[in-house]
Design a protein around this motif. Structure first.
Motif, short mmCIF file in Angstrom:
data_model
loop_
_atom_site.label_atom_id
_atom_site.label_comp_id
_atom_site.label_asym_id
_atom_site.label_seq_id
_atom_site.Cartn_x
_atom_site.Cartn_y
_atom_site.Cartn_z
N MET A 1 0.86 -1.25 -0.11
CA MET A 1 -0.21 -0.01 -0.02
C MET A 1 1.10 1.30 0.14
SD MET A 1 -2.88 0.43 2.54
CE MET A 1 -5.34 -0.94 2.28
N ARG A 2 0.25 2.41 -1.15
CA ARG A 2 0.75 2.90 -0.75
C ARG A 2 0.64 3.92 -0.29
NH1 ARG A 2 -1.04 4.84 -5.75
NH2 ARG A 2 -2.02 6.37 -5.20
N LEU A 3 1.31 5.72 0.68
CA LEU A 3 1.03 6.27 1.97
C LEU A 3 0.49 7.18 1.99
CD1 LEU A 3 2.66 7.35 4.46
CD2 LEU A 3 4.12 8.89 3.04
N LYS A 4 -0.35 7.03 0.92
CA LYS A 4 -1.75 8.23 0.90
C LYS A 4 -2.72 7.03 0.70
CE LYS A 4 -4.21 10.28 -2.98
NZ LYS A 4 -4.18 10.65 -3.86
N GLN A 5 -2.59 5.76 0.85
CA GLN A 5 -3.63 4.96 0.28
C GLN A 5 -3.32 4.10 2.27
OE1 GLN A 5 -2.20 2.05 -1.69
NE2 GLN A 5 -4.19 1.96 -2.94
N VAL A 6 -2.68 4.14 3.10
CA VAL A 6 -2.84 3.71 4.73
C VAL A 6 -2.93 5.62 4.89
CG1 VAL A 6 -0.63 3.74 6.51
CG2 VAL A 6 -0.34 2.90 4.12
N LEU A 7 -2.80 6.15 4.56
CA LEU A 7 -3.32 7.86 5.40
C LEU A 7 -4.67 8.02 5.18
CD1 LEU A 7 -0.16 10.42 4.88
CD2 LEU A 7 -0.87 8.43 6.80
N LEU A 8 -4.81 7.11 3.92
CA LEU A 8 -6.63 7.38 3.71
C LEU A 8 -7.59 6.42 4.82
CD1 LEU A 8 -6.41 8.43 0.27
CD2 LEU A 8 -7.63 9.89 2.28
N ARG B 1 -11.30 5.80 -1.72
CA ARG B 1 -10.39 6.27 -2.15
C ARG B 1 -8.81 5.49 -1.69
NH1 ARG B 1 -14.16 8.94 -3.25
NH2 ARG B 1 -14.09 10.95 -5.08
N SER B 2 -9.60 4.66 -0.82
CA SER B 2 -8.25 3.94 -0.53
C SER B 2 -8.17 2.39 -0.47
CB SER B 2 -7.44 4.40 1.12
OG SER B 2 -8.93 3.56 2.00
N SER B 3 -9.01 1.64 -0.04
CA SER B 3 -9.70 0.20 0.68
C SER B 3 -11.11 -0.11 -0.34
CB SER B 3 -9.55 0.05 1.42
OG SER B 3 -9.52 -1.51 1.23
N GLU B 4 -11.00 -0.72 -1.67
CA GLU B 4 -12.09 -1.44 -1.95
C GLU B 4 -13.66 -2.33 -1.30
OE1 GLU B 4 -14.70 -3.11 -6.24
OE2 GLU B 4 -11.91 -2.33 -5.90
N LYS B 5 -12.31 -2.92 -0.68
CA LYS B 5 -13.13 -4.14 0.43
C LYS B 5 -13.50 -3.12 2.01
CE LYS B 5 -10.60 -7.86 3.17
NZ LYS B 5 -9.35 -9.01 3.22
#
Length: 152
Positions: free
Chosen positions: A1-8, A43-47
């Motif tokens: 996971m990218r940093l942006k995704q983790v933060l989101l 915007r970060s995790s479809e799951k």
């Protein structure tokens, strides 16, 4: 996971926690936090987004709000009753003019918002149920639609 995704994901999880907490604490608004959680998860995790939209307690509520800007009449009435009863109790217990003024202002703003929302009709409710049964319909269009469907 990218940093942006983790933060989101973190922001969505904190928002979800605050939204759930807002159910019992009248000064924390439930709906904006749940919608922010849905936005962050989208915007970060479809799951996580599918889990939230498909959630037994929050899924239909978020789905109907995103699609129709509508709530059930019973949910609106219950929210207003709980809001004003807890605010009134707080005002009585605190007995401070400044706090009372702030609470009345917050209560009025939340009440206006709730009363401006559409009431969920039987047709809307059926579409919500169908949308929740068919997870393929729950996608980015749901959140970006903002209540504007082609047939409305």
């Amino acid at each position: 996971m990218r940093l942006k995704q983790v933060l989101l994901v973190i922001a969505g999880s904190v928002s979800l926690f605050l939204g759930v907490t807002g159910i019992v604490l009248p000064l924390l608004p439930t709906t904006p936090f749940l919608l922010l959680a849905a936005f962050c998860y989208l915007r970060s995790s479809e799951k996580l987004y599918r889990w939230l939209i498909g959630h037994k307690l929050f899924g239909a509520y978020i789905y109907s709000y995103l699609h129709f800007r509508a709530v059930r009449r019973r949910a609106r009435n219950l929210a207003l009753a709980l809001l004003w009863s807890t605010l009134t109790l707080t005002m009585i217990l605190i007995s401070n003019a400044a706090v009372t003024a702030i609470l009345v202002g917050v209560g009025a703003a939340v009440s206006i918002h709730l009363l401006k929302l559409k009431t969920l009709t039987a047709e809307m409710l059926e579409e919500v149920r169908e949308g929740l049964k068919n997870p393929d319909r729950i996608n980015k269009e749901t959140a970006s639609n903002n209540g504007n469907t082609e047939s409305r």
